[in-house]
Design a protein around this motif. Structure first.
Motif, mmCIF file in Angstrom:
data_model
loop_
_atom_site.group_PDB
_atom_site.id
_atom_site.type_symbol
_atom_site.label_atom_id
_atom_site.label_comp_id
_atom_site.label_asym_id
_atom_site.label_seq_id
_atom_site.Cartn_x
_atom_site.Cartn_y
_atom_site.Cartn_z
ATOM 1 N N VAL A 152 0.829 -1.204 0.000
ATOM 2 C CA VAL A 152 0.000 0.000 0.000
ATOM 3 C C VAL A 152 0.867 1.259 0.000
ATOM 4 C CG1 VAL A 152 -1.894 1.292 1.062
ATOM 5 C CG2 VAL A 152 -1.935 -1.208 1.091
ATOM 6 N N ASP A 153 1.549 1.581 1.106
ATOM 7 C CA ASP A 153 2.390 2.781 1.153
ATOM 8 C C ASP A 153 3.709 2.597 0.417
ATOM 9 O OD1 ASP A 153 0.517 4.086 2.711
ATOM 10 O OD2 ASP A 153 1.473 3.534 4.593
ATOM 11 N N LEU A 154 4.046 1.358 0.139
ATOM 12 C CA LEU A 154 5.301 1.009 -0.521
ATOM 13 C C LEU A 154 5.030 -0.060 -1.569
ATOM 14 C CD1 LEU A 154 8.493 0.807 -0.661
ATOM 15 C CD2 LEU A 154 8.272 -0.981 1.086
ATOM 16 N N VAL A 155 5.621 0.126 -2.749
ATOM 17 C CA VAL A 155 5.580 -0.903 -3.780
ATOM 18 C C VAL A 155 7.029 -1.270 -4.103
ATOM 19 C CG1 VAL A 155 4.952 -1.466 -6.166
ATOM 20 C CG2 VAL A 155 3.392 -0.114 -4.750
ATOM 21 N N VAL A 156 7.323 -2.563 -4.013
ATOM 22 C CA VAL A 156 8.670 -3.062 -4.272
ATOM 23 C C VAL A 156 8.657 -3.801 -5.610
ATOM 24 C CG1 VAL A 156 10.531 -4.551 -3.444
ATOM 25 C CG2 VAL A 156 9.109 -3.297 -1.796
ATOM 26 N N HIS A 157 9.580 -3.412 -6.486
ATOM 27 C CA HIS A 157 9.762 -4.069 -7.779
ATOM 28 C C HIS A 157 11.115 -4.769 -7.745
ATOM 29 C CE1 HIS A 157 6.563 -1.659 -9.758
ATOM 30 N NE2 HIS A 157 6.986 -0.696 -8.962
ATOM 31 N N VAL A 158 11.111 -6.085 -7.886
ATOM 32 C CA VAL A 158 12.363 -6.826 -8.012
ATOM 33 C C VAL A 158 12.359 -7.424 -9.406
ATOM 34 C CG1 VAL A 158 13.880 -8.589 -7.057
ATOM 35 C CG2 VAL A 158 12.332 -7.327 -5.532
ATOM 36 N N GLN A 159 13.314 -6.989 -10.215
ATOM 37 C CA GLN A 159 13.317 -7.356 -11.623
ATOM 38 C C GLN A 159 14.590 -8.100 -12.008
ATOM 39 O OE1 GLN A 159 12.818 -3.170 -12.897
ATOM 40 N NE2 GLN A 159 11.051 -3.920 -14.025
ATOM 41 N N HIS A 160 14.429 -9.015 -12.947
ATOM 42 C CA HIS A 160 15.570 -9.614 -13.608
ATOM 43 C C HIS A 160 16.282 -8.464 -14.317
ATOM 44 C CE1 HIS A 160 17.882 -12.009 -16.433
ATOM 45 N NE2 HIS A 160 17.598 -13.085 -15.718
ATOM 46 N N THR A 161 17.590 -8.517 -14.393
ATOM 47 C CA THR A 161 18.380 -7.443 -14.985
ATOM 48 C C THR A 161 17.891 -7.074 -16.387
ATOM 49 O OG1 THR A 161 20.270 -8.225 -13.709
ATOM 50 C CG2 THR A 161 20.738 -6.714 -15.510
ATOM 51 N N GLU A 162 17.518 -8.071 -17.183
ATOM 52 C CA GLU A 162 17.039 -7.803 -18.547
ATOM 53 C C GLU A 162 15.735 -7.010 -18.531
ATOM 54 O OE1 GLU A 162 16.797 -11.616 -20.429
ATOM 55 O OE2 GLU A 162 18.979 -11.873 -20.415
ATOM 56 N N GLU A 163 14.811 -7.367 -17.657
ATOM 57 C CA GLU A 163 13.544 -6.637 -17.555
ATOM 58 C C GLU A 163 13.784 -5.212 -17.075
ATOM 59 O OE1 GLU A 163 11.741 -10.323 -18.513
ATOM 60 O OE2 GLU A 163 13.566 -9.797 -17.521
ATOM 61 N N ARG A 164 14.700 -5.068 -16.161
ATOM 62 C CA ARG A 164 15.013 -3.735 -15.630
ATOM 63 C C ARG A 164 15.457 -2.812 -16.753
ATOM 64 N NH1 ARG A 164 17.312 -2.058 -10.217
ATOM 65 N NH2 ARG A 164 17.240 0.201 -10.342
ATOM 66 N N GLY A 165 16.341 -3.300 -17.596
ATOM 67 C CA GLY A 165 16.806 -2.493 -18.725
ATOM 68 C C GLY A 165 15.719 -2.225 -19.748
ATOM 69 N N PHE A 166 14.904 -3.244 -20.019
ATOM 70 C CA PHE A 166 13.873 -3.114 -21.042
ATOM 71 C C PHE A 166 12.750 -2.158 -20.632
ATOM 72 C CE2 PHE A 166 9.940 -4.424 -23.166
ATOM 73 C CZ PHE A 166 10.328 -4.327 -24.497
ATOM 74 N N TYR A 167 12.227 -2.326 -19.421
ATOM 75 C CA TYR A 167 11.078 -1.530 -18.987
ATOM 76 C C TYR A 167 11.456 -0.161 -18.449
ATOM 77 C CZ TYR A 167 8.189 -5.572 -19.815
ATOM 78 O OH TYR A 167 7.530 -6.620 -20.417
ATOM 79 N N GLY A 168 12.655 0.008 -17.959
ATOM 80 C CA GLY A 168 13.169 1.315 -17.578
ATOM 81 C C GLY A 168 12.361 2.077 -16.536
ATOM 82 N N LEU A 169 11.972 1.408 -15.460
ATOM 83 C CA LEU A 169 11.225 2.115 -14.407
ATOM 84 C C LEU A 169 12.016 3.305 -13.870
ATOM 85 C CD1 LEU A 169 9.647 -0.763 -12.275
ATOM 86 C CD2 LEU A 169 8.574 0.628 -14.045
ATOM 87 N N ASP A 170 13.319 3.159 -13.812
ATOM 88 C CA ASP A 170 14.163 4.263 -13.336
ATOM 89 C C ASP A 170 13.982 5.498 -14.217
ATOM 90 O OD1 ASP A 170 15.682 1.515 -13.034
ATOM 91 O OD2 ASP A 170 16.315 2.786 -11.350
ATOM 92 N N ARG A 171 13.920 5.301 -15.529
ATOM 93 C CA ARG A 171 13.720 6.420 -16.460
ATOM 94 C C ARG A 171 12.306 6.969 -16.353
ATOM 95 N NH1 ARG A 171 16.147 2.608 -19.603
ATOM 96 N NH2 ARG A 171 14.256 2.208 -20.761
ATOM 97 N N LEU A 172 11.344 6.075 -16.213
ATOM 98 C CA LEU A 172 9.943 6.489 -16.136
ATOM 99 C C LEU A 172 9.680 7.389 -14.931
ATOM 100 C CD1 LEU A 172 7.081 6.136 -17.348
ATOM 101 C CD2 LEU A 172 6.821 4.157 -15.854
ATOM 102 N N TRP A 173 10.328 7.102 -13.816
ATOM 103 C CA TRP A 173 10.111 7.842 -12.573
ATOM 104 C C TRP A 173 11.294 8.736 -12.218
ATOM 105 C CZ3 TRP A 173 5.262 7.776 -11.167
ATOM 106 C CH2 TRP A 173 4.478 6.691 -11.572
ATOM 107 N N LYS A 174 12.097 9.123 -13.215
ATOM 108 C CA LYS A 174 13.324 9.892 -12.959
ATOM 109 C C LYS A 174 13.075 11.252 -12.319
ATOM 110 C CE LYS A 174 13.501 11.970 -17.478
ATOM 111 N NZ LYS A 174 13.953 11.867 -18.820
ATOM 112 N N ASP A 175 11.880 11.813 -12.463
ATOM 113 C CA ASP A 175 11.578 13.119 -11.876
ATOM 114 C C ASP A 175 11.220 13.036 -10.390
ATOM 115 O OD1 ASP A 175 12.013 14.291 -14.333
ATOM 116 O OD2 ASP A 175 9.898 14.284 -14.896
ATOM 117 N N CYS A 176 11.072 11.845 -9.883
ATOM 118 C CA CYS A 176 10.734 11.666 -8.463
ATOM 119 C C CYS A 176 12.002 11.700 -7.624
ATOM 120 C CB CYS A 176 10.005 10.334 -8.260
ATOM 121 S SG CYS A 176 8.412 10.283 -9.070
ATOM 122 N N PRO A 177 11.908 12.307 -6.442
ATOM 123 C CA PRO A 177 13.094 12.368 -5.576
ATOM 124 C C PRO A 177 13.530 10.986 -5.108
ATOM 125 C CG PRO A 177 11.273 13.694 -4.679
ATOM 126 C CD PRO A 177 10.753 12.974 -5.876
#
Length: 129
Positions: A87-112
């Motif tokens: 609820v207050d926290l969402v944890v994403h644990v991704q295989h390295t390949e998925e991490r690169g492909f989906y780019g959550l870091d880039r998608l949420w780059k404006d968040c502190p």
């Protein structure tokens, strides 16, 4: 608005748990200004499905000790991208390949970013140093 103290503490616990299982490139983000459904994201990756599962299990166990249980768990069967919703926290644990492909870091780059010393494993670290 900023993430609640509870959400930040849960993120800290999740980050430490992921680091204990040698997760790579652990990132904690305050998404409270962008989303109404959660305050924080923790994103971590691992090079194989077995390690993804080990990280997920450790995060769940450590947060359970702190009184938090996930209300939703998705992707555990495949072990490529597991989402744990506390609820207050969402944890994403991704295989390295998925991490690169989906780019959550880039998608949420404006968040502190929430900086925790527990996120001590550098990108590509195999020894957790």
């Amino acid at each position: 608005m900023t993430a609640s103290d509870r959400a930040q503490e849960m993120a800290r616990v999740a980050v430490a748990a992921a680091a204990d299982k040698l997760a790579q490139d652990i990132v904690a983000l305050d998404v409270s200004d962008r989303l109404v459904i959660t305050d924080c994201f923790v994103i971590a990756s691992a090079p194989n499905e077995r390690q993804v599962q080990a990280i997920v299990d450790e995060v769940e166990e450590k947060l359970r000790i702190h009184g938090a249980k996930p209300v939703r768990r998705e992707g555990a069967q495949e072990g490529r991208w597991v989402l744990l919703d506390f609820v207050d926290l969402v944890v994403h644990v991704q295989h390295t390949e998925e991490r690169g492909f989906y780019g959550l870091d880039r998608l949420w780059k404006d968040c502190p970013r929430l900086e925790f010393p527990e996120a001590r494993t550098p990108v590509g670290s195999e020894d957790g140093a």
